[in-house]
Design an enzyme around this catalytic site. Structure first.
Site, PDB file in Angstrom:
ATOM      1  N   GLY A 170      -2.527   4.907  -3.885  1.00 22.52           N
ATOM      2  CA  GLY A 170      -2.604   3.756  -4.774  1.00 22.52           C
ATOM      3  C   GLY A 170      -1.664   3.783  -5.971  1.00 22.52           C
ATOM      4  CE1 TYR A 220       0.286   1.937   4.225  1.00 21.22           C
ATOM      5  CE2 TYR A 220       0.767  -0.390   4.555  1.00 21.22           C
ATOM      6  CZ  TYR A 220       0.809   0.918   5.000  1.00 21.22           C
ATOM      7  OH  TYR A 220       1.381   1.214   6.218  1.00 21.22           O
ATOM      8  CB  CYS A 221       1.489   4.022  -1.690  1.00 19.84           C
ATOM      9  SG  CYS A 221       0.219   4.261  -2.957  1.00 19.84           S
ATOM     10  CG  HIS A 222      -1.253   9.448   0.333  1.00 15.35           C
ATOM     11  ND1 HIS A 222      -1.537   9.754   1.649  1.00 15.35           N
ATOM     12  CD2 HIS A 222      -2.007  10.281  -0.416  1.00 15.35           C
ATOM     13  CE1 HIS A 222      -2.427  10.738   1.687  1.00 15.35           C
ATOM     14  NE2 HIS A 222      -2.725  11.084   0.450  1.00 15.35           N
ATOM     15  CB  ILE A 225      -2.582   4.760   4.088  1.00 17.13           C
ATOM     16  CG1 ILE A 225      -2.777   4.442   5.577  1.00 17.13           C
ATOM     17  CG2 ILE A 225      -2.138   6.191   3.831  1.00 17.13           C
ATOM     18  CD1 ILE A 225      -1.504   4.502   6.392  1.00 17.13           C
TER      19      ILE A 225
END
Length: 120
Positions: free
Chosen positions: A88, A84-86, A112
């Site tokens: 996508g 995951y990241c901020h 996230i």
């Protein structure tokens, strides 16, 4: 058919998309974190973003550094890895990179920003 519906069908049947990795949602991730036992939760945001708050149990390998660090920090290419990241974008790039490097069990989970659980 829309992308979310196709992603849901693919996940239900355990299919990978044409990129070589699976996709899921943060809601699905939250459910799987309750049932899965042997996995890596990979946050590909920057170290600064990670320190501001991350999903409990996650490790941080920034997307910009994954090419140099994957082999040592993710040695088992058959390991279940949730990415995951901020929002996508970076998780999609990292999941694609890992799949191209031969990782067989990568699930890209988006950002996230959609996480409803607690952060560390």
């Amino acid at each position: 058919m829309n992308r979310n519906f196709m992603m849901m069908l693919g996940n239900m049947f355990g299919r990978k998309d044409n990129q070589g990795f699976s996709q899921g949602t943060m809601q699905e991730l939250a459910q799987r974190l309750q049932t899965e036992k042997d996995f890596i939760l990979l946050d590909v945001r920057t170290h600064e973003e990670f320190e501001e708050g991350h999903i409990p149990g996650a490790i941080c390998i920034p997307n910009e550094m994954i090419a140099g660090e994957a082999a040592t920090k993710l040695p088992n290419k058959d390991q279940l890895i949730f990415v995951y990241c901020h929002s996508g974008m970076r998780s999609m790039m990292s999941a694609k990179f890992l799949a191209n490097q031969g990782y067989t069990n990568v699930v890209e989970c988006g950002g996230i920003v959609d996480w409803k659980g607690r952060l560390e």
